[in-house]
Design a protein around this motif. Structure first.
Motif, short mmCIF file in Angstrom:
data_model
loop_
_atom_site.label_atom_id
_atom_site.label_comp_id
_atom_site.label_asym_id
_atom_site.label_seq_id
_atom_site.Cartn_x
_atom_site.Cartn_y
_atom_site.Cartn_z
N VAL A 18 0.80 -1.25 -0.14
CA VAL A 18 -0.04 0.04 0.00
C VAL A 18 0.90 1.21 -0.01
N ARG A 19 2.05 0.98 0.81
CA ARG A 19 2.84 2.32 0.88
C ARG A 19 3.56 2.57 -0.31
N THR A 20 3.71 1.69 -1.24
CA THR A 20 4.48 1.81 -2.47
C THR A 20 3.54 2.34 -3.36
N ARG A 21 2.26 2.09 -3.65
CA ARG A 21 1.21 2.30 -4.38
C ARG A 21 0.84 3.83 -4.35
N VAL A 22 0.70 4.20 -2.82
CA VAL A 22 0.56 5.71 -2.21
C VAL A 22 1.87 6.38 -3.03
N CYS A 23 2.96 6.14 -2.57
CA CYS A 23 4.04 6.84 -3.14
C CYS A 23 4.08 7.17 -4.50
N ASN A 24 3.88 5.92 -5.40
CA ASN A 24 3.73 6.05 -6.84
C ASN A 24 2.64 6.98 -7.51
N GLU A 25 1.45 6.80 -6.67
CA GLU A 25 0.16 7.69 -7.13
C GLU A 25 0.71 9.22 -6.74
N LEU A 26 1.44 9.59 -5.83
CA LEU A 26 1.52 10.87 -5.37
C LEU A 26 2.75 11.45 -6.36
N LYS A 27 3.45 10.51 -6.92
CA LYS A 27 4.63 11.21 -7.90
C LYS A 27 3.88 11.81 -9.00
N ASN A 28 2.67 11.50 -9.37
CA ASN A 28 1.74 12.15 -10.29
C ASN A 28 1.33 13.73 -9.85
N TYR A 29 1.36 14.02 -8.55
CA TYR A 29 0.88 15.09 -8.16
C TYR A 29 1.79 16.16 -7.75
N VAL A 33 9.90 14.98 -1.57
CA VAL A 33 11.15 15.64 -0.84
C VAL A 33 11.38 14.83 0.19
N GLN A 34 11.04 13.76 1.10
CA GLN A 34 11.58 13.06 1.95
C GLN A 34 10.85 11.73 1.88
N LEU A 35 11.23 10.75 2.68
CA LEU A 35 10.86 9.55 2.55
C LEU A 35 9.43 9.32 2.60
N SER A 36 8.65 9.89 3.39
CA SER A 36 7.08 9.60 3.33
C SER A 36 6.54 11.20 3.25
N VAL A 37 7.14 12.10 2.42
CA VAL A 37 6.64 13.61 2.33
C VAL A 37 6.64 13.94 1.01
N PHE A 38 5.47 14.49 0.20
CA PHE A 38 5.49 15.20 -0.91
C PHE A 38 5.10 16.63 -0.80
N GLU A 39 5.52 17.28 -1.63
CA GLU A 39 5.13 18.84 -1.64
C GLU A 39 4.46 18.97 -2.89
N CYS A 40 3.28 19.24 -3.13
CA CYS A 40 2.39 19.45 -4.56
C CYS A 40 1.80 21.07 -4.52
N VAL A 41 1.98 21.51 -5.67
CA VAL A 41 1.18 22.77 -6.04
C VAL A 41 -0.05 22.31 -6.96
N SER A 43 -4.36 22.82 -8.06
CA SER A 43 -5.66 23.39 -8.10
C SER A 43 -6.61 22.60 -7.23
N GLU A 44 -7.83 23.19 -6.82
CA GLU A 44 -8.67 22.43 -6.20
C GLU A 44 -9.23 21.29 -6.53
N GLU A 45 -9.46 21.07 -8.07
CA GLU A 45 -9.76 20.13 -8.94
C GLU A 45 -8.63 18.92 -8.73
N LYS A 46 -7.54 19.45 -8.89
CA LYS A 46 -6.35 18.32 -8.82
C LYS A 46 -6.31 17.80 -7.24
N TYR A 47 -6.31 18.71 -6.29
CA TYR A 47 -6.42 18.09 -4.96
C TYR A 47 -7.57 17.38 -4.76
N ARG A 48 -8.58 17.37 -5.01
CA ARG A 48 -9.76 16.56 -5.06
C ARG A 48 -9.62 15.34 -5.74
N GLU A 49 -9.04 15.38 -6.99
CA GLU A 49 -8.46 14.05 -7.87
C GLU A 49 -7.50 13.41 -7.02
N MET A 50 -6.34 13.85 -6.36
CA MET A 50 -5.36 13.38 -5.57
C MET A 50 -5.94 12.54 -4.60
N LYS A 51 -7.07 12.97 -3.88
CA LYS A 51 -7.61 12.57 -2.55
C LYS A 51 -8.36 11.34 -3.15
#
Length: 84
Positions: A18-29, A33-41, A43-51
């Motif tokens: 599950v952790r690997t799948r979450v990490c791979n999905e977050l790479k789309n957004y 930046v760190q082991l279990s940390v992502f920084e994303c910029v 839109s509200e639409e992309k934020y909802r899509e990611m969640k």
């Protein structure tokens, strides 16, 4: 003009698959930046899509994902130390 949000996503997921799948999905957004940390910029639409995408992956009740929306002023005041 579409408003963009600076979002820090932090996760603690004991299940390796599950952790690997979450990490791979977050790479789309955003940036990993760190082991279990992502920084994303996002839109509200992309934020909802990611969640929604993450909700489909997370089945494990022990999985924890946190989303921190950071205002632009706070982003500008943030500091980074080291090269990582």
């Amino acid at each position: 003009m579409q408003v963009k949000h600076f979002v820090v996503v932090v996760y603690d997921i004991p299940n390796d698959r599950v952790r690997t799948r979450v990490c791979n999905e977050l790479k789309n957004y955003g940036d990993h930046v760190q082991l279990s940390v992502f920084e994303c910029v996002l839109s509200e639409e992309k934020y909802r899509e990611m969640k929604e995408a993450l909700e489909e992956i997370i089945e494990d009740r022990e999985a924890l994902v946190r989303f921190y929306k950071i205002c632009q002023a706070c982003v500008e005041r943030s500091e980074i130390m080291g090269e990582g």
